[in-house]
Design an enzyme around this catalytic site. Structure first.
Site, PDB file in Angstrom:
ATOM      1  CG  ASP A  38     -17.216   6.970  14.226  1.00 56.80           C
ATOM      2  OD1 ASP A  38     -16.857   5.795  14.016  1.00 56.80           O
ATOM      3  OD2 ASP A  38     -16.533   7.940  14.070  1.00 56.80           O
ATOM      4  N   GLY A  41     -15.285  -0.147  16.169  1.00 54.17           N
ATOM      5  CA  GLY A  41     -14.217  -0.689  16.045  1.00 54.17           C
ATOM      6  C   GLY A  41     -13.446  -0.667  17.547  1.00 54.17           C
ATOM      7  NE  ARG A  51     -12.548  -2.419  12.282  1.00 49.98           N
ATOM      8  CZ  ARG A  51     -12.915  -1.020  12.825  1.00 49.98           C
ATOM      9  NH1 ARG A  51     -12.098  -0.713  13.796  1.00 49.98           N
ATOM     10  NH2 ARG A  51     -13.604  -0.214  12.162  1.00 49.98           N
ATOM     11  CG  HIS A  55     -19.008  -3.493  12.567  1.00 48.74           C
ATOM     12  ND1 HIS A  55     -19.044  -2.077  12.918  1.00 48.74           N
ATOM     13  CD2 HIS A  55     -17.999  -3.621  11.993  1.00 48.74           C
ATOM     14  CE1 HIS A  55     -18.133  -1.643  12.183  1.00 48.74           C
ATOM     15  NE2 HIS A  55     -17.443  -2.578  11.892  1.00 48.74           N
ATOM     16  CB  THR A  85     -19.664   5.804  -1.273  1.00 49.99           C
ATOM     17  OG1 THR A  85     -19.287   7.201  -0.652  1.00 49.99           O
ATOM     18  CG2 THR A  85     -21.161   5.847  -1.733  1.00 49.99           C
ATOM     19  NE  ARG A  90     -14.784   1.244   7.713  1.00 42.83           N
ATOM     20  CZ  ARG A  90     -14.972   1.409   8.944  1.00 42.83           C
ATOM     21  NH1 ARG A  90     -15.289   0.613   9.912  1.00 42.83           N
ATOM     22  NH2 ARG A  90     -15.033   2.841   9.587  1.00 42.83           N
ATOM     23  CG  LEU A 150     -39.648   5.661  13.072  1.00 41.21           C
ATOM     24  CD1 LEU A 150     -39.372   7.036  13.506  1.00 41.21           C
ATOM     25  CD2 LEU A 150     -38.856   4.956  14.069  1.00 41.21           C
ATOM     26  NE  ARG A 207     -18.439  10.781  13.273  1.00 39.34           N
ATOM     27  CZ  ARG A 207     -17.672  10.796  12.368  1.00 39.34           C
ATOM     28  NH1 ARG A 207     -18.233  11.442  11.391  1.00 39.34           N
ATOM     29  NH2 ARG A 207     -16.889   9.715  11.918  1.00 39.34           N
TER      30      ARG A 207
HETATM   31  C1  FPP Z   1     -18.370   3.118  12.251  1.00 34.79           C
HETATM   32  O1  FPP Z   1     -17.763   2.572  13.326  1.00 34.79           O
HETATM   33  C2  FPP Z   1     -19.525   2.275  11.829  1.00 34.79           C
HETATM   34  C3  FPP Z   1     -19.872   1.701  10.964  1.00 34.79           C
HETATM   35  C4  FPP Z   1     -19.129   1.680   9.486  1.00 34.79           C
HETATM   36  C5  FPP Z   1     -20.739   0.783  10.846  1.00 34.79           C
HETATM   37  C6  FPP Z   1     -22.165   1.199  11.676  1.00 34.79           C
HETATM   38  C7  FPP Z   1     -23.158   0.036  11.539  1.00 34.79           C
HETATM   39  C8  FPP Z   1     -23.983  -0.610  12.596  1.00 34.79           C
HETATM   40  C9  FPP Z   1     -23.918   0.329  13.822  1.00 34.79           C
HETATM   41  C10 FPP Z   1     -25.097  -1.345  12.393  1.00 34.79           C
HETATM   42  C11 FPP Z   1     -25.765  -1.271  11.320  1.00 34.79           C
HETATM   43  C12 FPP Z   1     -26.968  -2.134  11.392  1.00 34.79           C
HETATM   44  C13 FPP Z   1     -27.758  -2.378  10.324  1.00 34.79           C
HETATM   45  C14 FPP Z   1     -29.122  -3.117  10.764  1.00 34.79           C
HETATM   46  C15 FPP Z   1     -27.425  -2.173   9.169  1.00 34.79           C
HETATM   47  P1  FPP Z   1     -16.210   2.231  13.132  1.00 34.79           P
HETATM   48  O2  FPP Z   1     -16.046   0.912  12.706  1.00 34.79           O
HETATM   49  O3  FPP Z   1     -15.610   3.120  11.974  1.00 34.79           O
HETATM   50  O4  FPP Z   1     -15.832   2.350  14.857  1.00 34.79           O
HETATM   51  P2  FPP Z   1     -14.161   3.000  14.975  1.00 34.79           P
HETATM   52  O5  FPP Z   1     -13.908   4.468  14.458  1.00 34.79           O
HETATM   53  O6  FPP Z   1     -14.023   2.984  16.256  1.00 34.79           O
HETATM   54  O7  FPP Z   1     -13.075   2.094  14.260  1.00 34.79           O
END
Ligand code: FPP
Length: 265
Positions: A38, A41, A51, A55, A85, A90, A150, A207
């Protein structure tokens, strides 16, 4: 107590842990680590970036964390919450970008995953993902299916309540069809109907970003998992922070509802 589940706040005095610290107790390495990644963003916002830049940076951290987990040697499963889900709510461009991440990640990292003998699997409603995302995931799952190292488990379009409801429906159908009796429905049986049936339960849940909630992640499977939270945003999550979480886990006394000293650690 609070610092037990919350990593110490990042500051200059913090002693950075090295791998030798956690490897000194190799038998106490968590077998299964699950991570709610998390803060992408907020990381981007702090830098006045869109944002999706957060990612993208987060994806690079997935690669680093997978390498560390593999290098340490005793970790069997790394489960990463990549898309829930609920994340469909978003903005369209963000969802589209998140759906392109497996492709971006695997197009460059798959050869290294093969070299490292890492097996890719996913949990979640795969049919609900766009076809291009399904294809790239299916390809990686197929190519790595005989790897024995792994297990890298991506939770994509995953929701724990959705998983439990689905399991209940299949159990009820099987009872209805006479394939299963009500007396056979116990914790072990329920486990067999979950998407994690082939995996051990997570030992450690991490987390990032300072949020202290589960957000519909592995609600059944986390019953006896040790939790560790950090204020570090996922794109800033680095090796010392990962090792700090593992080290904190190694110092926990797991009792599984029993008495002190009865658990594995
Ligand atoms: C939450 O942060 C994060 C996500 C919803 C996406 C997580 C995905 C990745 C870290 C990359 C995944 C990689 C692969 C290869 C599938 P947020 O956007 O909610 O952050 P915020 O709370 O600061 O807005």
């Amino acid at each position: 107590m609070f610092s037990k589940i919350f990593g110490k706040k990042q500051n200059k005095q913090k002693t950075l842990l090295g791998r030798e610290t956690v490897l000194a107790n190799k038998e106490l390495l968590p077998c299964h680590i699950a991570i709610i990644m998390d803060g992408n963003g907020r990381w981007a916002k702090k830098r006045a970036l869109p944002r999706i830049a957060g990612h993208h940076e987060g994806m690079k951290v997935v690669r680093k964390v997978a390498r560390i987990a593999d290098d340490l040697g005793g970790i069997k499963v790394l489960t990463l919450y990549a898309f829930s889900t609920e994340n469909w709510k978003r903005p369209k461009n963000e969802v589209e970008y998140l759906m392109s991440l497996p492709e971006k990640f695997l197009s460059s990292f798959l050869p290294e995953l093969m070299e490292r003998n890492i097996k890719v699997i996913m949990m979640g409603n795969k049919d609900g993902l766009p076809k291009h995302t399904q294809n790239v995931l299916n390809d990686a799952i197929e190519k790595t299916k005989n790897n024995t190292g792994l297990i890298l488990n991506f939770a994509m379009n995953y929701g724990s309540r959705d998983e439990i409801v689905h399991a209940m429906k299949v159990i009820l159908t099987n009872v209805n069809d006479g394939k299963l009796s009500i007396d056979e429905v116990d914790e072990f049986t329920v486990n067999q109907y979950l998407m994690t049936s082939a995996l051990p339960e997570p030992d450690l849940l991490i987390r990032t970003s300072g949020e202290v909630r589960l957000s519909n992640f592995m609600l059944w499977q986390l019953a006896y998992t040790e939790f560790w939270f950090t204020e570090t945003l996922w794109p800033d999550f680095d090796e010392p922070t990962f090792l700090e979480a593992i080290h904190a886990y190694q110092k926990r006394n797991r009792r599984y509802g029993g008495l002190k000293g009865e658990g594995k650690n």
